[in-house]
Design a protein around this motif. Structure first.
Motif: not given
Lengths: 279, 464
Positions: A23, A27, B219-220, B222-223, B226-227
């Protein structure tokens, strides 16, 4: 998660560590940092991302062994997980075509400057690097820096490699030669005192100078304010407002005073560590 | 057993003030079973219990107290856990005097039933018995909920949704779960072992926990969708400390309360050098502010060896936002209250460490927007105080780390998330609660918000 895939002492007391963290690798951008903890009782140590590979899912960190925390970091074994690895944090460097950029790296500052130089080069800049170290044996990543530089100048304080003297000398010459004002941005990353003098050198030439500050932090997310710095007379948090700031506006004396808040405790901690674990 | 005294609460033993001011052990020692019996016997078991209406998480108070009178302590603990996953925490840090206990009928003629002390007693009894029973869970429904933040509201919500059959994952930015329960509230008020046990209970119940994940950065939001998460709850707390922006505030030895307490509690600087994170130990300490966080900071400073600790607060005693009990504990331990005083400037030594503070006396003027009388400076009243540590405990604002990277989430002008009564935000399938919605409030208010959002998420996902 957070497995140390590779750990190697590049030069005396400067370590490179490659950590598996998909991750953060995906990012993390040039200029951002992570927080690592060597163990449960350890400190939260901020380290700027020195390299990352989104495909392999790896992040590279470089650190110099100075006190207890960095000694503990250097002792974490390859193949094991690092206790905590958090990021990416802070703002990424602004990457665009500025024309010519001069990257001034002092000591371990070579590590965080590398990904910025790489990204700037890819964005079409002419990259001139001035890489400084105290002595030849402390230079690292010379080939890597060369690979992302159009011009590569090395200085050592004692003259054992490259030019003898400080990074500010060739920097001043470059600026004096730059009569057509092609230098759009200057980056200075290294010890606070070196960044202060880089900013001092460039100020009379009026060239925008970006520095990446290494304040003492706890959480790294804006929660504590321990990393506060004064920039242009305003209080900012290095972790969330930085870590990059306009070097001409930073209150360097304040930054350096705040670096020394815990000097007594750091000595006490290190004495205990050395007594228990040896050097 | 002593005859039932409807007028007075059964006292709870405490460590002596001058002893406890030098250790980090818990201040109140808790009831013995005899004391709990005696106190529980005071409850009138009202037909229409008002106490329950004062509880943000609707604990069935008369029933759990009745079970104590029968000596059924484990059953009593389970009764509380039907609606409250964190009884040992709530029994310690809830402001019962302004919630359940404020509604108790006995309070009209004397002291209310000590509901908080009884809650703490049964929670501790259950934990120490090792006989922690898992409640019935609904069968897995295959729906996933992500909880951002593992503080009081996130833990509560996770507990409720796990019981309803959801697959719940909490994402925590720190290396330890618990949020403010771990980094903010000191050991002597809420032992960390208890927080860990309450979190363990939720994990055993089936909630998942991902540490060191900063949603919005790593992690956002929105992600997360998606997950595969079907709904998201944001309970990240406030967490951006306010400073006063007065001269000298960046000197060494001046902390935000957030930093001071995080160093001491989460990083365990009070055990330095066994733990590596240090904290400046002052001999003469000024804590700026008058809330619970200020009291926690002042009492921590005493325990770290200060000779004098001052609460410097710009309003008067009646305006102190701290719980009366917290201010009282601080005063008992020797904290000196400098009320109607306000710092103007800090002066440093040659190393850049604070050595003095310029203070101004205040007086109370007309009521301000908050309804409290506004403090106004007394001309010519400035004086100097020698200090070597200052802790700024004047509140915190909204931390933008998550919100700035979450498009669709609407914020108010202070940066807090706009949400309705159930915590629903303007963003599809995203709820929020606790301090990131309300601004700095209490643990139990955050838990109440988590509870409401859990119900709302359940309703929303049941229809999907």
């Amino acid at each position: 998660m957070n497995k140390i895939l590779r750990k190697v002492e590049l030069v005396k007391d400067i370590w490179e560590m490659v950590i598996e963290s998909p991750n953060v690798a995906k990012k993390g951008k040039a200029g951002q940092f992570v927080i690592v903890m060597p163990e449960e009782k350890g400190e939260r140590v901020p380290l700027t991302i020195a390299n990352s590979d989104a495909q392999k899912g790896t992040v590279t960190l470089i650190f110099m062994v100075v006190g207890t925390s960095t000694r503990k970091l250097a002792k974490v074994k390859e193949g094991t997980d690092i206790y905590a690895f958090i990021g990416p944090l802070g703002h990424a460097s602004e990457i665009k075509n500025f024309g010519t950029c001069v990257m001034v790296a002092g000591g371990v500052g070579t590590a965080p400057i590398y990904p910025i130089a790489k990204a700037l080069k890819a964005a079409g800049n002419r990259v001139i690097t001035i890489q400084g170290a105290r002595t030849k044996d402390l230079l690292f990543w010379v080939d890597m820096m060369r690979s992302v530089s159009d011009e590569h100048i090395i200085t050592t304080d004692d003259g054992t490699f490259g030019r003898k003297g400080l990074v500010t000398e060739p920097l001043k010459e470059l600026l004096e030669k730059d009569t057509e004002k092609k230098i759009g941005n200057i980056y200075g990353i290294g010890p606070a005192i070196m960044m202060k003098f880089v900013a001092k050198t460039t100020k009379p030439f009026g060239v925008h100078t970006i520095v990446s500050l290494n304040s003492i932090m706890v959480d790294g997310t804006g929660m504590c304010g321990g990393c506060r710095v004064a920039v242009g007379g305003k209080t900012m948090f290095t972790c969330v407002d930085g870590p990059e700031f306009d070097g001409h506006l930073v209150d360097w004396d304040l930054l350096m005073a705040r670096h020394k808040i815990y000097c007594t405790e750091e000595k006490c901690s290190l004495d205990k560590y050395v007594k228990e674990c040896g050097l | 057993m002593a005859p039932v005294d409807r007028k007075k609460k059964t006292p709870m033993p405490e460590q002596e003030p001058l002893v406890r001011a030098h250790n980090f052990k818990e201040v109140p020692l808790g009831y013995t079973p005899e004391m709990a019996q005696q106190e529980a016997a005071r409850c009138l078991s009202c037909k229409k219990p008002q106490c329950v209406t004062g509880c943000p998480v609707n604990v069935n108070i008369p029933e759990f107290i009745q079970l104590i009178t029968k000596g059924e302590y484990l059953a009593s603990a389970r009764k509380i856990k039907e609606t409250n996953a964190l009884p040992a925490v709530c029994g310690r840090v809830c402001p019962q005097e302004s919630q359940c206990e404020s509604k108790c009928v006995l309070g009209k003629k004397g002291e209310p039933v000590a509901i908080g002390r009884l809650e703490r007693f049964v929670a501790d009894f259950e934990r120490n018995s090792g006989k922690i029973e898992m409640p019935q869970k609904a069968p897995p429904n295959g729906k996933k909920v992500a909880v951002v933040g593992s503080g009081p509201s996130g833990l509560t919500l996770a507990g409720d949704l796990v019981l309803l059959g959801y697959d719940v994952t909490m994402f925590e930015a720190f290396h330890k779960p618990g949020g403010v329960l771990m980094y903010g509230i000191p050991e002597f008020r809420l032992p960390k072992e208890i927080v860990e046990k309450e979190v363990d209970y939720l994990i055993n119940l089936g909630a998942k926990l991902e540490l060191n994940q900063i949603i919005g950065q790593t992690i956002t939001v929105d992600e997360l969708f998606q997950m595969g998460y079907n709904a998201i709850y944001v309970g990240v707390g406030a967490g951006l400390p306010h400073f006063m922006n007065i001269p000298g505030e960046n000197l060494g030895g001046i902390y935000s309360a957030n930093e001071y307490l995080t160093r001491s509690n989460l990083m365990k600087a009070y055990l330095f050098p066994e733990y590596d994170t240090p904290v400046v130990k002052g001999k003469n300490v000024a804590v700026i502010g008058g809330g619970n966080v200020a009291m926690d900071s002042a009492r921590t400073a005493l325990r770290l060896g200060a000779d004098h600790v001052y609460i410097v607060y710009r309003r008067g005693r009646d305006e102190l936002p701290a719980r009366a009990e917290e201010a009282h504990h601080a005063e008992q331990e020797g904290v000196i209250f400098k009320l109607l005083n306000n710092p103007l400037e800090y002066i440093g030594d040659e190393r850049g460490m604070v050595k003095a503070m310029k203070v101004q006396e205040m007086e109370l003027g007309e009521p301000d927007a908050s309804g409290r009388r506004k403090p106004v400076p007394k001309p010519g009243s400035e004086y100097m105080m020698d200090i070597d540590l200052a802790i700024i405990a004047i509140g915190a604002g909204a931390n933008p780390l998550l919100t700035k990277n979450t498009p669709g989430l609407e914020l108010n002008k202070h940066g807090y998330i706009i949400a309705d009564d159930c915590g629903k935000t303007k963003k599809e399938a995203v709820w929020a609660g606790g301090d990131i919605v309300t601004g700095m409030a209490t643990v139990i208010a955050a838990m109440g918000a988590g509870k409401k959002s859990a119900q709302a998420i359940h309703e929303y996902l049941s229809k999907k």
